[in-house]
Motif scaffolding. Structure first.
Motif, PDB file in Angstrom:
ATOM      1  N   SER A  29       0.814  -1.210   0.000  1.00  0.00           N
ATOM      2  CA  SER A  29       0.000   0.000   0.000  1.00  0.00           C
ATOM      3  C   SER A  29       0.855   1.270   0.000  1.00  0.00           C
ATOM      4  O   SER A  29       0.350   2.350  -0.314  1.00  0.00           O
ATOM      5  CB  SER A  29      -0.945   0.010   1.206  1.00  0.00           C
ATOM      6  N   PHE A  30       2.143   1.151   0.340  1.00  0.00           N
ATOM      7  CA  PHE A  30       3.010   2.334   0.332  1.00  0.00           C
ATOM      8  C   PHE A  30       3.093   2.962  -1.054  1.00  0.00           C
ATOM      9  O   PHE A  30       3.386   4.150  -1.212  1.00  0.00           O
ATOM     10  CB  PHE A  30       4.419   1.978   0.829  1.00  0.00           C
ATOM     11  N   LEU A  31       2.801   2.174  -2.102  1.00  0.00           N
ATOM     12  CA  LEU A  31       2.849   2.694  -3.464  1.00  0.00           C
ATOM     13  C   LEU A  31       1.709   3.657  -3.769  1.00  0.00           C
ATOM     14  O   LEU A  31       1.728   4.347  -4.786  1.00  0.00           O
ATOM     15  CB  LEU A  31       2.805   1.530  -4.461  1.00  0.00           C
ATOM     16  N   ASN A  32       0.713   3.712  -2.874  1.00  0.00           N
ATOM     17  CA  ASN A  32      -0.443   4.571  -3.097  1.00  0.00           C
ATOM     18  C   ASN A  32      -0.236   5.988  -2.579  1.00  0.00           C
ATOM     19  O   ASN A  32      -1.131   6.825  -2.692  1.00  0.00           O
ATOM     20  CB  ASN A  32      -1.685   3.967  -2.430  1.00  0.00           C
ATOM     21  N   THR A  33       0.902   6.258  -1.996  1.00  0.00           N
ATOM     22  CA  THR A  33       1.140   7.579  -1.429  1.00  0.00           C
ATOM     23  C   THR A  33       2.588   7.991  -1.619  1.00  0.00           C
ATOM     24  O   THR A  33       3.463   7.147  -1.764  1.00  0.00           O
ATOM     25  CB  THR A  33       0.803   7.599   0.083  1.00  0.00           C
ATOM     26  N   ARG A  34       2.810   9.283  -1.622  1.00  0.00           N
ATOM     27  CA  ARG A  34       4.161   9.815  -1.672  1.00  0.00           C
ATOM     28  C   ARG A  34       4.579  10.375  -0.322  1.00  0.00           C
ATOM     29  O   ARG A  34       5.615  11.036  -0.215  1.00  0.00           O
ATOM     30  CB  ARG A  34       4.275  10.898  -2.744  1.00  0.00           C
ATOM     31  N   ASN A  35       3.765  10.128   0.687  1.00  0.00           N
ATOM     32  CA  ASN A  35       4.094  10.585   2.031  1.00  0.00           C
ATOM     33  C   ASN A  35       5.131   9.658   2.649  1.00  0.00           C
ATOM     34  O   ASN A  35       4.888   8.456   2.792  1.00  0.00           O
ATOM     35  CB  ASN A  35       2.843  10.626   2.906  1.00  0.00           C
ATOM     36  N   ILE A  36       6.258  10.198   3.019  1.00  0.00           N
ATOM     37  CA  ILE A  36       7.344   9.412   3.591  1.00  0.00           C
ATOM     38  C   ILE A  36       7.216   9.429   5.108  1.00  0.00           C
ATOM     39  O   ILE A  36       7.001  10.491   5.705  1.00  0.00           O
ATOM     40  CB  ILE A  36       8.702   9.989   3.170  1.00  0.00           C
ATOM     41  N   PRO A  37       7.324   8.274   5.774  1.00  0.00           N
ATOM     42  CA  PRO A  37       7.247   8.245   7.237  1.00  0.00           C
ATOM     43  C   PRO A  37       8.272   9.173   7.865  1.00  0.00           C
ATOM     44  O   PRO A  37       9.395   9.317   7.375  1.00  0.00           O
ATOM     45  CB  PRO A  37       7.552   6.774   7.575  1.00  0.00           C
ATOM     46  N   TRP A  58      11.279   3.317  -3.184  1.00  0.00           N
ATOM     47  CA  TRP A  58      10.153   4.208  -3.467  1.00  0.00           C
ATOM     48  C   TRP A  58      10.262   5.490  -2.648  1.00  0.00           C
ATOM     49  O   TRP A  58      10.090   6.599  -3.162  1.00  0.00           O
ATOM     50  CB  TRP A  58       8.846   3.491  -3.180  1.00  0.00           C
ATOM     51  N   TYR A  59      10.579   5.353  -1.370  1.00  0.00           N
ATOM     52  CA  TYR A  59      10.721   6.534  -0.516  1.00  0.00           C
ATOM     53  C   TYR A  59      11.877   7.418  -0.978  1.00  0.00           C
ATOM     54  O   TYR A  59      11.781   8.648  -0.976  1.00  0.00           O
ATOM     55  CB  TYR A  59      10.942   6.117   0.939  1.00  0.00           C
ATOM     56  N   LEU A  60      12.976   6.797  -1.383  1.00  0.00           N
ATOM     57  CA  LEU A  60      14.107   7.564  -1.879  1.00  0.00           C
ATOM     58  C   LEU A  60      13.741   8.323  -3.158  1.00  0.00           C
ATOM     59  O   LEU A  60      14.117   9.484  -3.338  1.00  0.00           O
ATOM     60  CB  LEU A  60      15.300   6.645  -2.133  1.00  0.00           C
ATOM     61  N   ARG A  61      12.982   7.664  -4.021  1.00  0.00           N
ATOM     62  CA  ARG A  61      12.550   8.327  -5.261  1.00  0.00           C
ATOM     63  C   ARG A  61      11.613   9.488  -4.956  1.00  0.00           C
ATOM     64  O   ARG A  61      11.726  10.556  -5.575  1.00  0.00           O
ATOM     65  CB  ARG A  61      11.857   7.315  -6.189  1.00  0.00           C
ATOM     66  N   CYS A  62      10.716   9.296  -4.016  1.00  0.00           N
ATOM     67  CA  CYS A  62       9.776  10.355  -3.651  1.00  0.00           C
ATOM     68  C   CYS A  62      10.504  11.544  -3.026  1.00  0.00           C
ATOM     69  O   CYS A  62       9.981  12.665  -3.023  1.00  0.00           O
ATOM     70  CB  CYS A  62       8.724   9.824  -2.678  1.00  0.00           C
ATOM     71  N   THR A  63      11.699  11.300  -2.502  1.00  0.00           N
ATOM     72  CA  THR A  63      12.505  12.366  -1.918  1.00  0.00           C
ATOM     73  C   THR A  63      13.263  13.139  -2.985  1.00  0.00           C
ATOM     74  O   THR A  63      13.702  14.268  -2.751  1.00  0.00           O
ATOM     75  CB  THR A  63      13.501  11.773  -0.899  1.00  0.00           C
ATOM     76  N   GLY A  64      13.431  12.555  -4.161  1.00  0.00           N
ATOM     77  CA  GLY A  64      14.106  13.242  -5.246  1.00  0.00           C
ATOM     78  C   GLY A  64      15.333  12.546  -5.792  1.00  0.00           C
ATOM     79  O   GLY A  64      15.965  13.030  -6.741  1.00  0.00           O
ATOM     80  N   PHE A  65      15.680  11.382  -5.225  1.00  0.00           N
ATOM     81  CA  PHE A  65      16.825  10.633  -5.737  1.00  0.00           C
ATOM     82  C   PHE A  65      16.423   9.824  -6.961  1.00  0.00           C
ATOM     83  O   PHE A  65      15.261   9.433  -7.118  1.00  0.00           O
ATOM     84  CB  PHE A  65      17.370   9.694  -4.664  1.00  0.00           C
ATOM     85  N   LYS A  66      17.381   9.537  -7.818  1.00  0.00           N
ATOM     86  CA  LYS A  66      17.186   8.581  -8.912  1.00  0.00           C
ATOM     87  C   LYS A  66      17.554   7.208  -8.366  1.00  0.00           C
ATOM     88  O   LYS A  66      18.594   7.062  -7.712  1.00  0.00           O
ATOM     89  CB  LYS A  66      18.059   8.946 -10.105  1.00  0.00           C
ATOM     90  N   VAL A  67      16.710   6.205  -8.636  1.00  0.00           N
ATOM     91  CA  VAL A  67      16.870   4.930  -7.932  1.00  0.00           C
ATOM     92  C   VAL A  67      16.757   3.731  -8.873  1.00  0.00           C
ATOM     93  O   VAL A  67      15.876   3.676  -9.725  1.00  0.00           O
ATOM     94  CB  VAL A  67      15.825   4.780  -6.807  1.00  0.00           C
ATOM     95  N   ILE A  68      17.669   2.785  -8.664  1.00  0.00           N
ATOM     96  CA  ILE A  68      17.564   1.458  -9.269  1.00  0.00           C
ATOM     97  C   ILE A  68      17.284   0.483  -8.133  1.00  0.00           C
ATOM     98  O   ILE A  68      18.055   0.398  -7.175  1.00  0.00           O
ATOM     99  CB  ILE A  68      18.867   1.051  -9.974  1.00  0.00           C
ATOM    100  N   ALA A  69      16.166  -0.237  -8.212  1.00  0.00           N
ATOM    101  CA  ALA A  69      15.820  -1.252  -7.216  1.00  0.00           C
ATOM    102  C   ALA A  69      16.125  -2.617  -7.820  1.00  0.00           C
ATOM    103  O   ALA A  69      15.623  -2.953  -8.889  1.00  0.00           O
ATOM    104  CB  ALA A  69      14.338  -1.149  -6.844  1.00  0.00           C
ATOM    105  N   MET A  70      16.930  -3.410  -7.125  1.00  0.00           N
ATOM    106  CA  MET A  70      17.395  -4.674  -7.699  1.00  0.00           C
ATOM    107  C   MET A  70      17.174  -5.834  -6.732  1.00  0.00           C
ATOM    108  O   MET A  70      17.487  -5.741  -5.546  1.00  0.00           O
ATOM    109  CB  MET A  70      18.885  -4.562  -8.043  1.00  0.00           C
ATOM    110  N   ASP A  71      16.621  -6.925  -7.244  1.00  0.00           N
ATOM    111  CA  ASP A  71      16.455  -8.141  -6.455  1.00  0.00           C
ATOM    112  C   ASP A  71      16.457  -9.326  -7.405  1.00  0.00           C
ATOM    113  O   ASP A  71      16.148  -9.172  -8.591  1.00  0.00           O
ATOM    114  CB  ASP A  71      15.150  -8.101  -5.657  1.00  0.00           C
ATOM    115  N   TYR A  72      16.804 -10.489  -6.883  1.00  0.00           N
ATOM    116  CA  TYR A  72      16.856 -11.671  -7.759  1.00  0.00           C
ATOM    117  C   TYR A  72      15.538 -12.413  -7.819  1.00  0.00           C
ATOM    118  O   TYR A  72      15.427 -13.430  -8.503  1.00  0.00           O
ATOM    119  CB  TYR A  72      18.004 -12.588  -7.374  1.00  0.00           C
ATOM    120  N   ILE A  73      14.504 -11.919  -7.122  1.00  0.00           N
ATOM    121  CA  ILE A  73      13.166 -12.504  -7.209  1.00  0.00           C
ATOM    122  C   ILE A  73      12.456 -11.912  -8.411  1.00  0.00           C
ATOM    123  O   ILE A  73      12.263 -10.704  -8.505  1.00  0.00           O
ATOM    124  CB  ILE A  73      12.356 -12.231  -5.928  1.00  0.00           C
ATOM    125  N   SER A  74      12.056 -12.766  -9.339  1.00  0.00           N
ATOM    126  CA  SER A  74      11.512 -12.283 -10.615  1.00  0.00           C
ATOM    127  C   SER A  74       9.993 -12.253 -10.664  1.00  0.00           C
ATOM    128  O   SER A  74       9.418 -11.836 -11.658  1.00  0.00           O
ATOM    129  CB  SER A  74      12.025 -13.161 -11.764  1.00  0.00           C
TER     130      SER A  74
END
Length: 265
Positions: free
Chosen positions: A33-41, A72-88
């Motif tokens: 559900s965090f994807l539904n908002t740009r409010n960062i804790p 997502w939180y880092l992106r909402c703050t203004g950073f450019k982000v690559i999110a990487m995981d081996y789960i496809s």
């Protein structure tokens, strides 16, 4: 169950094998559900730490991102982000990242990025889950981070209470390696050993910060487990303030995790 690996000076957690199937099931069950908002804790230590060392708009990689919540939180703050995981096969919800966060399926031991291509790398509780060690992770971290860039690395560590219990021989010795391979979950690593390996790869340690003191107390001080569990779950304001105070005091001695901030020379 924790065992002491005397040969490598670390604790070994034997419970459930943290293999690919385990993580795939674990991440599927999480709340997106965090994807539904740009409010960062408030008081998000990842945001606060990153902004202290890197300017907004820097390119960051979160390696072993799981749900990619922090990406997502880092992106909402203004950073450019690559999110990487081996789960496809993470939930369809994660596709809502769209163009804002570049989600990449890859093994962080073999990162598909050019040399010296990112400004910062967040690794949140990843290296401790690999029974064969974290040397390949360190090699890739050193390869992709630019000179002058930063590595933000967290892992369970052998804190002061755990070290005392090792001295007092409160943990059984780790001798059944085959059982360990089958039921291995994670290590608690020696902080100085991790820092030494990274300095040999061209990093300079600039900060260390233990955290999650209440969890450390729950794990390693059994007589206090009940009361710590009770105050941790309370919604009463006064109890929550007390809980935060106890956590702050406990972190240097009992913090379950530690953050190392390292600068690439």
């Amino acid at each position: 169950m924790k065992y002491f690996d005397k040969q490598n000076d670390r604790l070994v957690y034997i419970q459930q094998n943290a293999d690919k199937a385990f993580w795939q099931d674990h991440w599927r069950k999480q709340d997106y559900s965090f994807l539904n908002t740009r409010n960062i804790p408030r008081n998000n230590f990842i945001i606060e730490t990153t902004k202290k060392y890197l300017p907004v708009n820097s390119l960051l990689l979160e390696g072993g991102c799981g749900t990619a919540k922090q990406s997502w939180y880092l992106r909402c703050t203004g950073f450019k982000v690559i999110a990487m995981d081996y789960i496809s096969s993470l939930p369809e919800k994660i596709k809502e990242f769209g163009k804002e966060v570049r989600y990449t399926v890859a093994d962080t031991r073999h990162i598909p990025l050019p040399e010296h291509s990112i400004d910062g790398y967040w690794s949140l509780g990843v290296i401790e889950h690999w029974y064969g060690g974290y040397e390949q992770f360190v090699n890739e971290m050193a390869r992709v981070i630019k000179p002058g860039g930063y590595l933000f690395l967290t892992f369970p560590w052998v804190n002061s209470i755990r070290r005392l219990k090792i001295i007092l021989k409160k943990y059984p010795l780790f001798t059944h390696e085959e059982q360990g391979i089958k039921q291995f979950y994670q290590f608690a690593l020696e902080k100085n050993d991790v820092a030494h390996k990274l300095t040999r790869k061209g990093f300079e340690l600039v900060k260390q910060a233990p955290y999650d003191g209440l969890k450390g107390i729950r794990e390693d001080v059994p007589p206090l487990k009940g009361i710590v569990t009770m105050i941790s779950g309370s919604k009463r304001q006064l109890i929550r303030i007390l809980s935060m105070a106890i956590n702050r005091v406990a972190c240097p001695l009992a913090g379950h995790m530690i953050l190392l901030v390292l600068k690439k020379k």
